[in-house]
Each structure stands twice: as C-alpha cells, then as structure tokens.
Design a protein around this motif. Structure first.
Motif, PDB file in Angstrom:
ATOM      1  N   UNK A 132      37.213  20.278  34.545  1.00 30.58           N
ATOM      2  CA  UNK A 132      38.358  20.924  35.168  1.00 30.58           C
ATOM      3  C   UNK A 132      39.061  19.928  36.080  1.00 30.58           C
ATOM      4  N   UNK A 133      40.340  20.152  36.372  1.00 27.41           N
ATOM      5  CA  UNK A 133      41.086  19.203  37.202  1.00 27.41           C
ATOM      6  C   UNK A 133      40.499  19.078  38.606  1.00 27.41           C
ATOM      7  N   UNK A 134      40.677  17.912  39.186  1.00 29.77           N
ATOM      8  CA  UNK A 134      40.285  17.648  40.562  1.00 29.77           C
ATOM      9  C   UNK A 134      41.378  18.194  41.474  1.00 29.77           C
ATOM     10  N   UNK A 135      41.108  19.320  42.124  1.00 31.37           N
ATOM     11  CA  UNK A 135      42.127  19.959  42.953  1.00 31.37           C
ATOM     12  C   UNK A 135      41.534  20.372  44.294  1.00 31.37           C
ATOM     13  N   UNK A 136      42.414  20.471  45.281  1.00 27.80           N
ATOM     14  CA  UNK A 136      42.057  21.083  46.558  1.00 27.80           C
ATOM     15  C   UNK A 136      42.437  22.551  46.489  1.00 27.80           C
ATOM     16  N   UNK A 137      41.492  23.416  46.806  1.00 21.57           N
ATOM     17  CA  UNK A 137      41.713  24.856  46.751  1.00 21.57           C
ATOM     18  C   UNK A 137      42.232  25.337  48.102  1.00 21.57           C
ATOM     19  N   UNK A 138      43.360  26.040  48.069  1.00 20.46           N
ATOM     20  CA  UNK A 138      43.961  26.572  49.298  1.00 20.46           C
ATOM     21  C   UNK A 138      44.050  28.091  49.178  1.00 20.46           C
ATOM     22  N   UNK A 139      43.259  28.830  49.952  1.00 19.94           N
ATOM     23  CA  UNK A 139      43.319  30.294  49.871  1.00 19.94           C
ATOM     24  C   UNK A 139      44.607  30.822  50.475  1.00 19.94           C
ATOM     25  N   UNK A 140      45.113  31.886  49.886  1.00 19.86           N
ATOM     26  CA  UNK A 140      46.285  32.577  50.408  1.00 19.86           C
ATOM     27  C   UNK A 140      45.847  33.926  50.972  1.00 19.86           C
ATOM     28  N   UNK A 141      46.646  34.465  51.870  1.00 20.67           N
ATOM     29  CA  UNK A 141      46.330  35.787  52.419  1.00 20.67           C
ATOM     30  C   UNK A 141      46.211  36.791  51.273  1.00 20.67           C
ATOM     31  N   UNK A 142      45.197  37.645  51.359  1.00 17.04           N
ATOM     32  CA  UNK A 142      44.970  38.626  50.303  1.00 17.04           C
ATOM     33  C   UNK A 142      45.970  39.772  50.434  1.00 17.04           C
ATOM     34  N   UNK A 143      47.191  39.453  50.035  1.00 20.70           N
ATOM     35  CA  UNK A 143      48.314  40.390  50.106  1.00 20.70           C
ATOM     36  C   UNK A 143      49.041  40.369  48.775  1.00 20.70           C
ATOM     37  N   UNK A 144      49.587  41.511  48.377  1.00 22.60           N
ATOM     38  CA  UNK A 144      50.310  41.568  47.098  1.00 22.60           C
ATOM     39  C   UNK A 144      51.487  40.595  47.067  1.00 22.60           C
ATOM     40  N   UNK A 145      52.018  40.250  48.223  1.00 22.98           N
ATOM     41  CA  UNK A 145      53.160  39.333  48.265  1.00 22.98           C
ATOM     42  C   UNK A 145      52.782  37.925  47.799  1.00 22.98           C
ATOM     43  N   UNK A 146      51.487  37.621  47.704  1.00 21.65           N
ATOM     44  CA  UNK A 146      51.045  36.305  47.248  1.00 21.65           C
ATOM     45  C   UNK A 146      50.640  36.280  45.778  1.00 21.65           C
ATOM     46  N   UNK A 147      50.847  37.386  45.064  1.00 20.19           N
ATOM     47  CA  UNK A 147      50.630  37.415  43.623  1.00 20.19           C
ATOM     48  C   UNK A 147      51.972  37.357  42.903  1.00 20.19           C
ATOM     49  N   UNK A 148      52.001  36.966  41.637  1.00 20.73           N
ATOM     50  CA  UNK A 148      53.295  36.808  40.932  1.00 20.73           C
ATOM     51  C   UNK A 148      54.076  38.118  40.822  1.00 20.73           C
ATOM     52  N   UNK A 149      55.402  37.937  40.707  1.00 22.14           N
ATOM     53  CA  UNK A 149      56.326  39.045  40.423  1.00 22.14           C
ATOM     54  C   UNK A 149      56.238  40.147  41.485  1.00 22.14           C
ATOM     55  N   UNK A 150      56.270  39.734  42.760  1.00 18.76           N
ATOM     56  CA  UNK A 150      56.175  40.700  43.852  1.00 18.76           C
ATOM     57  C   UNK A 150      57.505  41.433  44.031  1.00 18.76           C
ATOM     58  N   UNK A 151      57.422  42.752  44.189  1.00 15.04           N
ATOM     59  CA  UNK A 151      58.595  43.609  44.402  1.00 15.04           C
ATOM     60  C   UNK A 151      58.532  44.143  45.833  1.00 15.04           C
ATOM     61  N   UNK A 152      59.426  43.663  46.656  1.00 20.21           N
ATOM     62  CA  UNK A 152      59.377  44.009  48.074  1.00 20.21           C
ATOM     63  C   UNK A 152      59.594  45.505  48.306  1.00 20.21           C
ATOM     64  N   UNK A 153      60.464  46.137  47.514  1.00 23.57           N
ATOM     65  CA  UNK A 153      60.772  47.553  47.724  1.00 23.57           C
ATOM     66  C   UNK A 153      59.551  48.435  47.504  1.00 23.57           C
TER      67      UNK A 153
END
Length: 203
Positions: A17-38
């Motif tokens: 697997x690629x050599x990457x640095x893992x950066x956690x994001x806040x566990x919020x729906x706004x950090x997943x794809x195709x977020x709908x603010x409304x």
C-alpha cells in the motif's frame, strides 16, 4: 455463530500500500463526500476498495446477512467482480451520533467496526451491530511530499489499513481493520484501503 469459509485471495501481483500519513477528520457528516448542508446528510455514495494493488481496486462494497441477529444484521465486504450493483451508503444522525449507514432492504442501518471476535478474527465492518463496536471515522491521506491522496478513507483511531480475505460462500472480500501497527496479515490476506465516494471520481 455464522460460519465463514475462507479461501486464498484470487488477486495476483499484490503490491504494498502507498506510504502515506494518516490524518483523522472530525467524525461529522460534513467530512464525508457529497455533504448536503440543508439536510445534514452526506451521500448517498459507495464504499470501494482502494490501493490494494490488485484488480479489485474500485470494486464496491455490499453486505452478507448474518443469521445470528443478536450480533449484527450483516457484515460488509467488497465484491470480487467489478460493476456489481451496490447498496447505497450515507452519513446521517442516529440520535446524537453521526454515523455511516448502509441501506439494507428499505432502511439505512448504522455501520461500525466490531469488537466481537469470530475465530480470533475481529475488526470486521458490521451493519446494525448489536454487540459493542467502534465508529467508522473519516480520514485523509498525505504522501511524503505533502500531496493529498485522492479520497476520504474509512478507519478508526488513526488506522486506515484493512486486511482483505476472500470469502468463498459469498464471493466477497471480507475486510478487517488492522487497529494495531504490530498486527500482521494472515495467510491469504492482502492489505488496502476502503474509500468512500464514487470510483469514477478523483475525490
């Protein structure tokens, strides 16, 4: 307890697997794809294999039901073949928690990482877990040169590497999260990431 018949992975030419640095994001729906603010809902989207170095990269996730419903409704795995119809996934609120959920039958059921052990094989991704589990969290990856790897990746507690193993009964790759840097791959397994979004899009 449900029975899983395991076979050696059919994929060949497995790469690291690629050599990457893992950066956690806040566990919020706004950090997943195709977020709908409304609606405060992200998605729907797919889960799919990524960076395995095999021909299953881009194959989508589905589920296999579990007869012992006191444990969970289903376990989630990756299709062995491309182009298969896959259930919808989204991030939504369940009470005060925002969680990934997969559509089983006509309802979205929350996804989590199991802490229950089957034949000394834990870390599975379950839908509608009844036993104790951990939340699936969004992460970003960065290469050593600082460039971000395309995508949002599934993981927990800074760990995003999943072990893939083919289950012959369902023709799906069962995935377990490797939640300890000292963990090793078992016989027949190979490593990769699990990504959220659309395999045809770069992000």
């Amino acid at each position: 307890m449900f029975s899983l018949v395991l076979a050696l992975a059919a994929a060949v030419g497995v790469q690291a697997i690629p050599d990457v640095q893992v950066v956690p994001k806040e566990n919020s729906c706004s950090n997943w794809p195709f977020y709908h603010q409304m609606s405060s809902v992200a998605g729907p989207f797919s889960l799919f294999a990524d960076s395995t170095g095999t021909d299953i990269d881009g194959n989508k996730a589905s589920y296999a039901t579990i007869s012992e419903t006191t444990i969970a409704a289903a376990w989630v795995g990756i299709y062995n073949q491309p182009g298969a119809a896959a259930p919808l996934v989204q991030c939504q609120a369940f009470g005060s928690a925002e969680m990934l959920a997969m559509k089983l039958d006509d309802a979205f059921q929350p996804l989590s990482i199991s802490e229950h052990t089957y034949h000394e094989y834990d870390g599975l991704m379950f839908a509608k877990t009844i036993t104790r589990g951990e939340p699936i969290e969004p992460h970003w990856h960065y290469y050593p040169n600082g460039t971000r790897q395309d995508g949002t990746f599934l993981g927990w507690n800074n760990f995003t590497t999943w072990a893939y193993l083919l289950d012959e009964q369902t023709s799906k790759y069962r995935v377990r999260l490797m939640t300890d840097s000292a963990q090793k791959l078992n016989e027949g397994e190979f490593a990769g990431f699990v990504r959220a979004g659309d395999p045809s899009l770069s992000d």
